[in-house]
Design an enzyme around this catalytic site. Structure first.
Site, short mmCIF file in Angstrom:
data_model
loop_
_atom_site.label_atom_id
_atom_site.label_comp_id
_atom_site.label_asym_id
_atom_site.label_seq_id
_atom_site.Cartn_x
_atom_site.Cartn_y
_atom_site.Cartn_z
N ASP A 190 0.80 -1.22 0.00
CA ASP A 190 0.00 0.00 0.00
C ASP A 190 0.84 1.27 0.00
O ASP A 190 0.39 2.31 -0.50
CB ASP A 190 -1.00 0.01 1.16
CG ASP A 190 -0.38 -0.32 2.51
OD1 ASP A 190 0.85 -0.47 2.59
OD2 ASP A 190 -1.14 -0.44 3.48
N ASP A 237 4.13 1.14 13.21
CA ASP A 237 3.36 -0.12 13.24
C ASP A 237 4.04 -1.28 13.97
O ASP A 237 3.35 -2.09 14.58
CB ASP A 237 2.97 -0.59 11.83
CG ASP A 237 2.01 0.36 11.15
OD1 ASP A 237 1.29 1.09 11.86
OD2 ASP A 237 1.99 0.39 9.91
#
Length: 884
Positions: free
Chosen positions: A65, A477
């Site tokens: 992404d 993350d």
């Protein structure tokens, strides 16, 4: 190599085209050849798409992404990045919303590129095309944006090549732009005017940020190759639309006209549409949202193309009380028609569920089953020994296990040539198996990471201390790592506490075993944890301090030069300072909320801050800050600044208006000529013959944005990357290596950590000042011939019942050491409780410390060091050093 884009707009047909021409690198400054590699982590981000070529074995692609696209190399079992040439001017093209591999001419591959459809990405999307499996590319810009990192990005694939006439491609697009078609291998594109429904679904149409209001639009294209002869355009094509009432469309005349497929289910979005050409069944997997983070209801349907009959074949129907998920990841076994698999969208707890059917969906088995709650039985076993951090340091209670089978598994793909091989993407990595059919025979198949070479972390900060591990990272993350070996996957991310994202990182320049980090996590999950953590052993172990009230994000944090105090600027909260390891915090005065903080690398009482366009100075350990008189600094945009090791008050500041330097502690700054814009700045070991550290900058110099190095304090620059290595919007994190001249560590936004080393000859440095006086004094100290060393013991922080110390080992001989040993005898009952960068033994008062594998080799007159914490009163013993 450079890629120049030429576009032509034909207004009547709304056709766009572009070509990319390879040229020699263009730069206004000299270049220095470098070899670049990734610091190994393996994975680290969401992989929404894995695409197998249906006609060439082992030709596999993955799309991410925010980190571009990759091609699988079967011989090395690694992934090769394909879009590193995308630079700052087109950084959004590293968001890949769809990828298509040509089933006829398998050298051809296509990428639908664009990261955001809201204001975050200033550029429009493009279709990139390659005729050599991604080695080189051409681009066709589109007149609208694509959303590789927008809601719904796991649906697809929206880009597809006609298997009968491969010059024809279709592209589903978002936000009302409908369906587009190319008839010349992707060189030009035109809207399919006859396609009736651009898709109206948005997760939150009223989102003021324009993110959740994104409409995924036309999300997948599936050809029925049986409907035409080879060489003719395929007549029957199925198209998925993000519309809960009208989610599947069909043409039977090669796109001239379209209809809603009669009798289709309503109420959900078709994430995937896959055609079994042998049995004539179209399968769709549906969910109630576009994902990839959510999904609570959905179904799997089978459409018989010969009869037009729809049959619900959901493993767990949406009407069931057991349904708490929709469906996405959908794949067929091309070697065994009628065998298919589907994944839940999304089952966070206790884990994702894969379902498998060998009778076209009439019956299903689960990858795991409940036995007696909370216990489960498993048809698989997981081996993450190659990437042990995938356990996330967790120790969950049943029914949860670690590592998790997956989450956000929108791409689940069985190899069309090998029924035993399956790959699937998760929010953190690519997993796979090579013995999948054990599922059907009652055995357990093995799942392992298959992500080597695919580096997708977003890097937020990097430090390279002068001793200990060469690199410590702060990542989005997955927190961050201590990288003891750049070419090996680190065993575990930061824990105790763990942060979802580490936003800032620093070490004490004179006591580099002391580190501090700040970061983010979901406060509701861990209400008693702090957003700041400390280490006294170079990042091997961490402990958390206290925190002021109201903090929910990390912001930036700085460590004093000796590690005795810290200044913290949490996001949205006033700046605070602490003496010691965060046992208590006091609010700092004079520095605005939201400022960026850094420390002087020499004076432990001096800290710096930048906020509101003003530079600020503290000389009392962060208690109070005063705005300096410096003017002309960037008033807007992202600003990074750093203080130079070894020199008090030498500061470099990077911003959108240039690169600035202060030599007076920020009282004034001078803008460096020729640097029109800068993203970040960092320092590394000085060049041979130079005393000033090498300066690295991600900057625009001579009109070229790149990665640069200066060996003479910014008087001259060399570009160290080239146009094949640009890594999108690189540079949020940047540092040199204080131990290796020329080495640079670069943080990217989705391509992980890059490190580069020079490959050219050692530069010849001509001193800028020639001495006019010939020295007449002969040195009185002659280095010991052979191998010899000395050691110096310096007491650091002290506290009731304990102390810290640093020992510097210097090679005083004429030959490099292979190892060293330092011994001493404490005068009292002092006892070492922790030691880093060395191996120690203590018998009573007698201490022996030997080198580790990475710091035994010391060049003549060079130094290395180790640090320690001890119990008892501080003392300065007499040391003996032995070199080997």
């Amino acid at each position: 190599m450079p890629r120049r884009l030429f576009s032509v707009l034909l207004a009547v047909a709304v056709v766009l085209a572009a070509v990319v021409v390879r040229m020699a690198p263009v730069s206004a400054v000299a270049s220095d050849p470098y070899a670049f590699k990734n610091v190994r982590i393996d994975g680290g981000g969401f992989v929404p798409g894995i695409v197998f070529n249906p006609t060439e074995k082992n030709l596999v692609y993955a799309r991410t992404d925010i980190g571009g696209a990759y091609r699988w190399n079967q011989s090395t079992r690694t992934w090769t990045p394909l879009l590193d040439w995308v630079g700052w001017d087109r950084w959004g093209w590293n968001g890949v919303v769809s990828l298509a591999t040509d089933p006829v001419d398998t050298d051809r591959v296509y990428v639908a590129a664009g990261m955001y459809t809201n204001s975050w990405d200033p550029g429009n999307g493009a279709v990139l095309r390659s005729t050599d499996k991604g080695a080189t590319w051409q681009a066709a810009p589109l007149p609208f944006k694509l959303g590789g990192n927008m809601p719904g990005r796991g649906m697809g694939e929206a880009l597809a090549v006609d298997p009968n006439r491969n010059s024809v491609l279709y592209l589903g697009t978002p936000n009302g732009n409908g369906l587009w078609r190319s008839t010349d291998h992707g060189a030009t594109w035109a809207k399919v005017a006859s396609f009736p429904n651009p898709g109206d679904y948005a997760q939150d149409p009223g989102d003021p940020n324009g993110y959740l209001s994104h409409r995924p639009g036309v999300v997948w294209v599936t050809f029925d190759p049986r409907s035409s002869a080879k060489g003719d355009a395929t007549r029957t094509i199925y198209v998925g639309v993000a519309d809960k009432d009208d989610t599947v469309y069909r043409t039977t005349d090669a796109g001239a006209t379209w209809e809603r497929v009669p009798g289709q289910p309503t109420g959900y979005l078709a994430h995937k549409g896959v055609l079994d050409t042998v049995n004539g069944n179209l399968f769709i997997a549906t969910s109630d949202t576009g994902g990839p983070y959510d999904g609570g209801k959905g179904d799997v349907w089978r459409y018989a193309t010969a009869t037009g009959t729809w049959t619900q074949v959901s493993p767990v129907p949406s009407s069931s009380s057991d349904a708490y998920f929709g469906y996405s990841g959908l794949t067929l076994d091309r070697q065994n028609p009628g065998t298919l698999m589907v994944a839940t969208q999304i089952s966070w707890w206790p884990d994702v569920i894969f379902f498998r059917s060998t009778d076209s969906g009439a019956t299903w088995t689960r990858v795991w089953d409940w036995t007696s709650y909370p216990n489960r039985s498993f048809r698989y076993k997981m081996d993450v020994s190659a990437n042990p951090w995938l356990t996330f340091g967790g120790n969950p209670q049943p029914p949860e296990v670690t590592p998790k089978l997956g989450w956000m598994t929108e791409s689940l793909e069985i190899d069309p040539f090998d029924s035993d091989r399956m790959m699937y993407g998760t929010g953190a990595t690519v997993y796979g198996t090579e013995d999948l059919t054990k599922w059907d025979s009652g055995g357990q198949f093995t799942i392992r990471p298959m992500a080597r070479g695919l580096e997708e972390t977003a890097v937020l900060d990097l430090v390279s201390p002068p001793s200990g591990a060469p690199l410590v990272s702060a990542l989005g993350d997955i927190g961050g790592f201590r990288h003891a070996d750049l070419d090996a996957v680190p065993p575990m991310m930061f824990t105790s506490p763990g942060f979802t994202s580490t936003t800032s990182l620093d070490y004490a320049e004179k006591n580099p075993g002391v580190l501090v980090r700040a970061g983010n996590f979901t406060d509701a999950d861990r209400p008693n944890d702090s957003h700041v953590a400390f280490s006294t052993d170079g990042g091997a172990n961490w402990f958390q301090g206290s925190e002021p009230g109201g903090i929910d994000e990390g912001g930036t944090v700085a460590a004093a030069a000796d590690g005795s105090r810290f200044v913290w600027a949490p996001k949205g909260v006033a700046v605070h300072h602490s003496t010691g390891f965060g046992t208590s915090w006091q609010q700092s005065q004079g520095l605005p909320t939201g400022a960026v903080v850094e420390s002087d690398r020499v004076d432990p009482m001096t800290f710096y801050g930048f906020g509101g366009g003003r530079f600020h100075l503290s000389t009392n350990g962060g208690a109070t800050f005063t705005a300096t008189a410096a003017t002309g600094l960037p008033a807007t945009g992202n600003v990074h600044f750093k203080a130079l090791p070894g020199t008090k008050g030498d500061i470099w500041l990077a911003g959108e208006t240039g690169l600035f330097r202060s030599t007076d502690g920020g009282a004034s700054f001078t803008r460096l000529p020729g640097v029109t814009s800068a993203v970040n700045v960092g320092f590394g070991k000085a060049a041979p013959g130079q005393s000033y550290p090498a300066v690295f900058a991600v900057a625009t110099i001579g009109g070229v944005t790149g990665l640069y190095r200066s060996d003479d304090a910014g008087a001259n620059w060399v570009r160290v990357n080239d146009d094949d290595h640009q890594w999108g919007n690189m540079g949020e994190a940047l540092t040199g290596d204080p131990r290796i001249y020329g080495r640079v560590y670069l943080g990217t936004n989705g391509r992980g950590i890059i490190y580069g080393d020079r490959t050219g000859p050692t530069p010849t440095v001509t001193p800028t000042v020639t001495p006019t006086v010939t020295p007449t004094v002969t040195p009185t100290v002659t280095p010991t011939v052979g191998k010899a060393c000395t050691a110096t013991y310096t007491v650091g922080n002290q506290w009731p019942g304990g102390f810290s110390a640093e020992v510097t080992v210097r090679n005083t001989g004429t030959a490099a050491t292979a190892g060293w040993k330092v011994t001493w005898k404490y005068p009292g009952d002092q006892r070492i409780t922790q030691l880093w960068n060395g191996s120690h033994t203590q018998a009573g008062a007698d201490v022996t410390v030997s080198n580790l594998s990475y710091n035994g080799a010391v060049q003549p007159n060079a130094t290395t060091s180790f640090g320690l914490n001890g119990a008892g009163p501080a003392a300065t013993p007499t040391l003996t050093c032995t070199a080997s």
